[in-house]
Write a protein that holds these residues in place. Structure first.
Motif, PDB file in Angstrom:
ATOM      1  N   LEU A   1       0.870  -1.052  -0.186  1.00  0.00           N
ATOM      2  CA  LEU A   1       0.060  -0.085  -0.212  1.00  0.00           C
ATOM      3  C   LEU A   1       0.797   1.381  -0.147  1.00  0.00           C
ATOM      4  CD1 LEU A   1      -3.008   0.498  -0.129  1.00  0.00           C
ATOM      5  CD2 LEU A   1      -3.072   0.833   2.361  1.00  0.00           C
ATOM      6  N   ARG A   2       2.142   1.170   0.668  1.00  0.00           N
ATOM      7  CA  ARG A   2       2.833   2.290   0.577  1.00  0.00           C
ATOM      8  C   ARG A   2       3.475   2.650  -0.752  1.00  0.00           C
ATOM      9  NH1 ARG A   2       4.970   0.583   5.526  1.00  0.00           N
ATOM     10  NH2 ARG A   2       6.597  -0.642   4.739  1.00  0.00           N
ATOM     11  N   SER A   3       3.735   1.509  -1.617  1.00  0.00           N
ATOM     12  CA  SER A   3       4.062   1.909  -3.116  1.00  0.00           C
ATOM     13  C   SER A   3       3.049   2.261  -3.701  1.00  0.00           C
ATOM     14  CB  SER A   3       4.422   0.526  -3.712  1.00  0.00           C
ATOM     15  OG  SER A   3       5.664  -0.126  -2.997  1.00  0.00           O
ATOM     16  N   VAL A   4       1.696   1.974  -3.394  1.00  0.00           N
ATOM     17  CA  VAL A   4       0.624   2.388  -4.229  1.00  0.00           C
ATOM     18  C   VAL A   4       0.310   3.970  -4.012  1.00  0.00           C
ATOM     19  CG1 VAL A   4      -2.047   2.453  -4.384  1.00  0.00           C
ATOM     20  CG2 VAL A   4      -0.699   0.219  -4.190  1.00  0.00           C
ATOM     21  N   VAL A   5       0.374   4.194  -2.940  1.00  0.00           N
ATOM     22  CA  VAL A   5       0.215   5.902  -2.524  1.00  0.00           C
ATOM     23  C   VAL A   5       1.463   6.691  -2.487  1.00  0.00           C
ATOM     24  CG1 VAL A   5      -1.757   5.152  -1.096  1.00  0.00           C
ATOM     25  CG2 VAL A   5       0.369   5.612   0.011  1.00  0.00           C
ATOM     26  N   ASP A   6       2.624   5.987  -3.090  1.00  0.00           N
ATOM     27  CA  ASP A   6       3.805   6.871  -3.107  1.00  0.00           C
ATOM     28  C   ASP A   6       3.602   8.262  -3.769  1.00  0.00           C
ATOM     29  OD1 ASP A   6       6.558   7.240  -2.605  1.00  0.00           O
ATOM     30  OD2 ASP A   6       7.075   6.511  -4.782  1.00  0.00           O
ATOM     31  N   GLY A   7       3.986   9.201  -3.195  1.00  0.00           N
ATOM     32  CA  GLY A   7       4.081  10.325  -3.946  1.00  0.00           C
ATOM     33  C   GLY A   7       2.514  11.068  -3.652  1.00  0.00           C
ATOM     34  N   LEU A   8       1.556  10.481  -3.219  1.00  0.00           N
ATOM     35  CA  LEU A   8       0.129  10.932  -2.833  1.00  0.00           C
ATOM     36  C   LEU A   8      -0.201  11.321  -1.443  1.00  0.00           C
ATOM     37  CD1 LEU A   8      -1.554   8.636  -5.594  1.00  0.00           C
ATOM     38  CD2 LEU A   8      -1.019  11.115  -5.832  1.00  0.00           C
ATOM     39  N   GLY A   9       0.521  10.249  -0.551  1.00  0.00           N
ATOM     40  CA  GLY A   9      -0.036  10.055   0.657  1.00  0.00           C
ATOM     41  C   GLY A   9       0.622   9.284   1.717  1.00  0.00           C
ATOM     42  N   THR A  10       0.403   8.656   2.751  1.00  0.00           N
ATOM     43  CA  THR A  10       1.113   7.552   3.577  1.00  0.00           C
ATOM     44  C   THR A  10       0.321   6.541   3.926  1.00  0.00           C
ATOM     45  OG1 THR A  10       0.025   8.708   5.514  1.00  0.00           O
ATOM     46  CG2 THR A  10       2.302   9.664   4.837  1.00  0.00           C
ATOM     47  N   ALA A  11       0.955   5.608   4.133  1.00  0.00           N
ATOM     48  CA  ALA A  11       0.333   4.252   4.407  1.00  0.00           C
ATOM     49  C   ALA A  11       1.477   3.189   5.223  1.00  0.00           C
ATOM     50  CB  ALA A  11       0.067   3.185   2.923  1.00  0.00           C
ATOM     51  N   GLY A  12       0.780   2.232   5.724  1.00  0.00           N
ATOM     52  CA  GLY A  12       1.679   1.368   6.496  1.00  0.00           C
ATOM     53  C   GLY A  12       0.658   0.360   7.210  1.00  0.00           C
TER      54      GLY A  12
END
Length: 325
Positions: A259-270
């Motif tokens: 999910l971090r790769s999916v939102v990279d540059g757009l937001g945060t995840a973990g």
């Protein structure tokens, strides 16, 4: 302090740490803080029935002589409203690594299913007597993290549950597990069912604008039970953020990293191996802008899961309606 919109694990961990500190440092003044809101009905019931005294984080003591202990989260992981204060201690069970520079005491155990398990072990080691309400809180904190499928827990979590169960108030537990739900809960579920799409074994669900953010995770837990889905990503709009919740039943899936790769540059995840969450700030709430962002997220998900060529279908067709009986 815990993460924003604390869940039962965070609430129980704070309550348990207060008992530990009051046992070893009876002169200490311990404040349990609330960052954000108590979103799920179960969380509100837990605070009400167990009488957990929460102080809005902005009203908590600050300045010299005040030590911040962070539980169930780590600094600078996008899970707090403010990161202006460096904690002296961090206790967490998430894989998502934070910035631990300047933190004197760190207990990070991704192999644990719940931070409440870690706190329970502290209380056992230090011989801290448990009240019935504290045992109930810790039991529910662990159970809420490990009861669903895919399950993320180990022998230490199971041992803590076995030890806590006879000491917990079963009637209070039942009331916390089964709170009354508002009409908006069912309206959101209806919206999600009508806007769920299947791409091979990925179920992509748009929950719309939601009344509280935790319902997105609840719906992800609901959809992962679908027998044709091995991945679920539920997305909803809460205030000025798109909230994402991912679930998988695949071993070693590292959903937090995905999910971090999916939102990279757009937001945060973990998150964990099989559970993850994220948030993307939204400056343009117009339907066209939201739809464009959803299309981008869907494509990024398909790319990450190697489903780029998968064609999608609506999970459910429109349900027929009847006249009022």
């Amino acid at each position: 302090m815990s993460h924003v919109n604390p869940d039962p694990d965070a609430l129980a961990s704070m309550l348990g740490l207060r008992a530990l500190l009051e046992h070893r440092r009876p002169d200490a003044d311990v404040t349990l803080t609330l960052d954000g809101m108590l979103a799920r009905a179960e969380n509100r019931a837990m605070v009400e029935y167990l009488e957990i005294p929460l102080v809005p984080v902005e009203d908590a003591p600050t300045g010299p002589g005040v030590a911040v202990v962070m539980v169930d989260t780590q600094p600078h992981t996008g899970r707090r409203a403010s990161e202006t204060v460096t904690p002296v201690a961090v206790l967490d069970h998430h894989e998502t690594g934070g910035d631990l520079g300047g933190v004197a005491f760190r207990d990070i155990r991704p192999d644990m299913g719940a931070t409440s398990t870690m706190v329970t072990s502290y209380l056992l080691e230090q011989g801290v007597p448990l009240t019935e309400r504290l045992a109930t809180a810790l039991f529910y904190g662990i159970e809420s993290e490990s009861i669903g499928y895919p399950r993320e827990a180990g022998p230490t979590d199971d041992g803590a549950l076995v030890w806590l169960f006879p000491r917990a108030d079963k009637d209070l537990m039942a009331r916390i597990r089964n709170p009354r739900l508002p009409e908006s809960y069912f309206a959101t579920a209806q919206h999600a069912l009508a806007n769920a799409f299947l791409y091979d074994d990925l179920l992509f669900c748009w929950c719309g604008e939601v009344p509280q953010p935790d319902i997105i995770a609840e719906l992800a837990d609901f959809f992962i039970r679908f027998d044709q889905a091995h991945w679920v990503v539920a997305i909803g709009l809460f205030r000025d953020h798109l909230r994402l919740s991912a679930r998988t039943d695949t071993l070693n899936a590292h959903s937090g990293e995905m999910l971090r790769s999916v939102v990279d540059g757009l937001g945060t995840a973990g998150g964990h191996d099989k559970r993850a969450g994220g948030a993307i700030p939204v400056s343009d709430r117009r339907p066209d802008a939201i739809n464009a962002l959803l299309r981008e997220l869907r494509q990024r998900l398909l790319d990450q899961l190697h489903l780029t060529d998968a064609s999608g279908r609506r999970l459910l067709q429109t349900c027929p309606t009847i006249q009022i009986p």
